[in-house]
Structure formats: C-alpha cells, structure tokens
Design a protein around this motif. Structure first.
Motif, short mmCIF file in Angstrom:
data_model
loop_
_atom_site.label_atom_id
_atom_site.label_comp_id
_atom_site.label_asym_id
_atom_site.label_seq_id
_atom_site.Cartn_x
_atom_site.Cartn_y
_atom_site.Cartn_z
N ALA A 172 -2.51 -1.67 -4.08
CA ALA A 172 -2.81 -0.42 -4.78
C ALA A 172 -1.56 0.46 -4.88
O ALA A 172 -0.74 0.53 -3.97
CB ALA A 172 -3.93 0.33 -4.06
N TYR A 207 -6.36 10.57 1.99
CA TYR A 207 -7.21 9.38 2.08
C TYR A 207 -7.73 9.28 3.51
O TYR A 207 -7.10 9.72 4.46
CB TYR A 207 -6.42 8.12 1.75
N ASP A 238 -6.75 0.66 1.55
CA ASP A 238 -6.09 0.12 0.37
C ASP A 238 -4.74 0.76 0.06
O ASP A 238 -3.88 0.12 -0.54
CB ASP A 238 -7.00 0.29 -0.85
N GLU A 239 -4.58 2.04 0.44
CA GLU A 239 -3.34 2.73 0.05
C GLU A 239 -3.05 3.85 1.05
O GLU A 239 -3.96 4.53 1.52
CB GLU A 239 -3.47 3.31 -1.36
N ASP A 249 -3.51 -6.87 -5.88
CA ASP A 249 -4.20 -6.43 -4.66
C ASP A 249 -3.42 -5.35 -3.90
O ASP A 249 -3.80 -4.96 -2.81
CB ASP A 249 -4.44 -7.62 -3.73
N SER A 291 -7.33 2.05 -6.12
CA SER A 291 -8.42 1.64 -5.24
C SER A 291 -9.70 2.34 -5.68
O SER A 291 -9.66 3.50 -6.09
CB SER A 291 -8.08 2.01 -3.79
N HIS A 321 -8.13 -2.97 -9.42
CA HIS A 321 -7.72 -3.46 -8.11
C HIS A 321 -8.31 -4.85 -7.83
O HIS A 321 -9.49 -5.08 -8.01
CB HIS A 321 -8.20 -2.46 -7.04
N ARG A 322 -7.45 -5.77 -7.47
CA ARG A 322 -7.76 -7.15 -7.09
C ARG A 322 -8.11 -8.06 -8.28
O ARG A 322 -8.56 -9.18 -8.09
CB ARG A 322 -8.87 -7.22 -6.03
N LYS A 381 0.81 -1.22 0.00
CA LYS A 381 0.00 0.00 0.00
C LYS A 381 0.84 1.28 0.00
O LYS A 381 0.36 2.33 0.34
CB LYS A 381 -0.95 0.03 1.21
#
Length: 552
Positions: free
Chosen positions: A496, A551, A528-529, A494, A521, A425-426, A91
């Motif tokens: 980010a 974020y 996520d990050e 997965d 994300s 993402h993912r 992340k």
C-alpha cells in the motif's frame, strides 16, 4: 567536538537498546552531508554534487531487514531529495524520496530517512530525484547482503566491489535543466564514467580494483547514468551472473552484459589469467557515436600494463533481446523473500487488470514533452501522497487520468497534469510497455519487484501472451523496452502507498514520462500501511492543516 560525540554515542546506544527491548531488526546510522564541490572526471574542472566530500557518494553496506537511519544535510542552494533505487519500502512510501510522496529538503536543513531493507538482498544504488541533480553526482552504491542463516548459491568471494557506470555530461545540471525547461533536449553525453573516472591509458592510471591470483571476486555493476544503455566487459575475463536487481539467477557466464539505465547486475570474476593489468570497459549502445570508458583491474603485485586492444561490444539490439531471454530466476536458491523456493506460481494467477502504456514525444506550444498514454506528468506543489493522506486529493490531482489501454491516436494528443493510476490493493496486474519510438526506453517501479515476462518486437496483442515466460522470469524492478518493441510484466500490488513508475532516462522523466500508482488499503490500518512520520516535511496545501487521525 566531545559533546557532539557524546550525543552521537547516546543516540547509538538508545537505538541499540530500543532494538533489544522491542526485538527489532538492527539499526545502522549514516550522516550524508550534501555539498557542491569541484570535480574533474574528464580532466576539466566542473561543479559536482558531493556526499561527505565524495564523488560518487559513499557505499551503504547493510544486511537483509536492517533499518537504515540516513540523516541528509542539504547544503546546496536549492531543494533536494534522495531516492533509494530498488529498495521496496514495505508499507512505507513516505521514505521513497520522490516528489509525489515527499516535500524536498530545503537548503540549509536536514531530514532523516528511515529505510528498512525488508526481505531483500542484492545490488542497488541511491541518487537525487529532484531537478537534474543526478547529472552532477549525488549517487552511490547500496548493497544488501544476505543474513548468515540464509545460504547463498555460491562460495563467499574474496572481496566485494561496486562498479557504477553511466554516461556523463560536461554541461552543469543547471544548464541541462534550462535546456529542458526551454523545450529542447539535452542531447547526447560527452563521455562515460566508471566510478566517476575514466582511465587515460598513459601508464599513470591507478587501479580501481585489485585481485589476488586464483581468487574469485564479486562485482556489483549498476548503470547510474542519464540516458545511455551501456555494454560492460572485462578484458580476457568472463563474468558469471549470480544476481540481478534483488534476485538470484541461473548462473551463466557472459563475455559482456548490456546494462540499461537503472539496472544492476552482480557477477563473479575469477583472477585466473596472467598476472598483469586488465581493463574493464563500458561503452554506449544503440547510438551512432560510441563513447567508451575504461578502468584498470590490477592483479596484486603485477607490473605489466593492460593491453590497448579493448574487447569489442556486440552490435544491434537483437543481441541484447536474446541476452534478456537468457536470464532465468534461480528457483532452487534460498533468498530473503517469502516463498524463496519457487512456490510462488505467478503464471497460475488470474490477471485482474491489464494496463498498456505507450510512450510518446510531442511538442506542445513549441516545447518538448514526453507522455504515457497521452498524459505528461507534472509534479504539483503539494506531494500526491500528502494530499491523499490529508484527504484533499480533489484539490491536487484526479485519479485515472489515462485509460488502461492507450488509444490509437496517443501520439497525436497530449495533456500536462499529474498522472495518477488507482489500483486496488492486492490486485494481480499485467502491465505492457509499448515503445513506438526509435529510441531506447527503460522503466522502473518504486515499492515493488515485478516478473519480467517478455520483450518482443512489434505491437502487443492478447495473443502475444504465448510468448510469456510463466515459469522462471526474473523478479526485478527495471525493464528495458527496445525501439518498436513491447515488454510485459506482472505483479501483485500488495504494498500500500503512492508509488512512482518512471522512465529512468532523466530527460524523459523530467519532461513527464512517469506516473504514480495509488494503492490504497481498504481500511486506514497499520496492518497495510505505516502512519505518516512525525518528522515528515509538509509543504503546499497541507502545510498548516491539522494532521488526520493516525492509522490504527
């Protein structure tokens, strides 16, 4: 001096207290003083890049989940970055140390990296990612030990040694860069080094390592060179492979190992031979004029010299492909990662997207460039991640500049621009590297480990999936691609961030054989990050812009 030590102690104490209060993983503090200095690895003085006066640089020794605070002082005459090869930076692509995520450290200033070796074990290294600085040094070993609570699938060795092997040029890094900028190749190296040296064999060489008779030692072998794949072997001794690029593997014995650029192996060697000196040997592969280097391993208190008869390297690339097929992930070993018992059944996951990357070498306007799917990457003045974070990507780069599947005429076309792939993402993605050239290739992906499924001759088609190892392929971060061959990997995106996928061959990378993968994300979420650090260096178009909302 007393005041400086007092401040350092306060800093350390504050970090320790912070770890206790927040329940964080331990912090380790390092200072890297980057300077030019005179080195003579081949007996001829030349300018090198030293870290704390050392060539190679100092080893970083840490344990899974440790937080590494590395304060880098750039005393060179040009901007500088270090990248932490193989460390996943969960992340946190801000600490990756490449041009697509970070502004370089200006001369005469410093920057502190915060690198966490989250859920990792194994053998890694760091090196300069700017210009051709790696050709002058600036690299060093980075080992991540397992936590005491996590069992390791072999007894504790008597000692732990780092072996950095690589091809070496007598031309300076500035001369090599000028060659590339003028449109020419840097050609072949003049030598191979082992830990910055090569033994002369005149009876005056000091040993690189010593071993006690009957004891077993761990050797971490990494190829930190610029272009050449190397074969590594030790006179009269077999090597038991136990780990590669962060994964415990099925333990097989090898007389020699092909170590491709950017790759790392960890082996166990038992001192069970007649006490004397023995040579460890590294020699180039897949080129006509073979270069060989050697270093001495000495049995403790032994005085007999090493035999001048060096063990020979294998011939041909088919042998090396077969060795790749012998590597298997140890599914029964505990590890730092989640799901260590092989419960991650990657072979049963539906592929979301297939990307086939074909490398090419083309001359444009009389100058040599390397490309992936027809695009030769160039780093913009504003790092890609910063442009994305400040929400001005359209002023710096375009997403998806290349098709997922390389066109048939890819070798005939070329554009020079930032090369950025946008991946959801993912998503679980299959990536094919197809090498139409006559030269060896080696690729590395920052921020991730991937499953190395197959390396086979010819061209890839969907029917070739029958050749994949879908059970116990090794999870690693570099993959070699032999001439006129293809290689396949799979992974879940997965993590980010903005991540560099590059050729580990310095000439190819510098001239465009790389790209960035943007993994966004869906929400600007700390889940996520991580946010851009407050101390992040800013440059280019974002230098004077107000910082976006963080974020949450």
């Amino acid at each position: 001096m007393g005041r400086v030590m007092f401040v350092i102690l306060l800093w350390l104490s504050a970090g320790t207290l912070l770890s206790v209060v927040r329940g964080e993983d331990p912090y380790l503090f390092f200072t890297f003083n980057v300077t030019y200095g005179t080195i003579s690895p081949l007996g001829i003085p030349q300018q090198g890049i030293l870290i704390n006066g050392q060539f190679p640089g100092p080893n970083i020794n840490c344990t899974s989940n440790n937080n590494l605070m590395i304060n880098v002082f750039n005393n060179l005459d040009e901007p500088f970055l270090l990248t932490w090869h193989g460390i996943q930076q969960r992340k946190n692509c801000w600490q990756d140390g490449v041009a697509g995520t970070s502004c370089p450290i200006p001369p005469g200033t410093n920057f502190t990296y915060h690198v966490q070796v989250k859920d990792q074990i194994g053998s890694y290294f760091y090196y300069p990612s700017t210009a051709m600085h790696k050709a002058a040094g600036g690299f060093g070993g980075l080992r991540v030990n397992s936590r005491l609570l996590i069992p390791v699938p072999y007894p504790d060795p008597e000692d732990d040694y780092t072996v950095l092997i690589g091809d070496w040029y007598t031309k300076s890094h500035t001369t090599l860069r000028k060659l590339l900028d003028s449109g020419r190749s840097i050609g072949r190296a003049e030598a191979v080094l082992i830990n910055g040296k090569t033994a002369k064999g005149d009876g005056k060489d000091e040993p690189l390592f010593t071993m006690k008779p009957g004891k077993t030692y761990k050797y971490r072998i990494c190829n930190v060179g610029l272009k050449a794949s190397l074969n590594f072997r030790i006179q009269s001794h077999s090597m038991k492979l136990v780990e590669m690029e962060g994964s415990h593997v099925v333990q097989n014995n090898y007389d020699s190992l092909d170590v491709h650029v950017g790759g790392c192996f960890t082996v166990l060697v038992t001192a069970d031979k007649v006490p004397k000196d023995y040579y460890m040997v590294a020699s180039t592969r897949f080129i006509k004029s073979v270069l060989t280097s050697k270093g001495i391993i000495r049995y403790e208190n032994a005085k007999a010299p090493a035999s001048p008869d060096l063990p020979k390297a294998p011939l041909g690339w088919a042998w090396s492909v077969n060795q790749f097929h012998s590597f298997r992930w140890n599914l029964s070993a505990s590890a730092a990662r989640p799901n260590p018992q092989g419960s991650y059944k990657y072979g049963n996951i539906n592929i979301t997207r297939t990307i086939k990357l074909v490398n090419s070498a083309i001359r444009t306007k009389g100058k040599l460039r390397y490309a992936l799917n027809g695009v030769s990457h160039v780093d913009p003045e504003t790092p890609l991640k910063l442009a994305q974070y400040f929400e001005i990507p359209d002023k710096v780069f375009k997403y998806d500049t290349i098709p997922d599947i390389a066109p048939s005429d890819v070798a005939d076309s070329l554009s020079v621009q930032p090369n950025v792939l946008n991946i959801t993402h993912r998503d679980f993605v299959e990536i094919i590297f197809e090498n139409h050239e006559k030269t060896m290739q080696s690729y590395h992906l920052d921020g991730y480990s991937f499953f190395a499924l197959a390396i086979e001759p010819g061209r890839w088609t969907p029917e070739r999936r029958k050749d994949y190892n879908l059970l116990d392929a090794v999870s690693r971060h570099t993959i070699q691609v032999f001439p006129k061959c293809w290689a396949a990997i799979m992974l879940t995106f997965d993590n980010a961030g903005m991540w560099n996928l590059r050729s580990e061959h310095a000439e190819n990378r510098y001239l465009g054989q790389q790209l960035y993968i943007s993994v966004l994300s869906p929400e600007r979420s700390l889940r996520d990050e991580l946010n851009m650090p407050d101390i992040q260096l800013l440059c280019g178009l974002v230098k004077n812009l107000p910082k976006p909302a963080p974020y949450t």
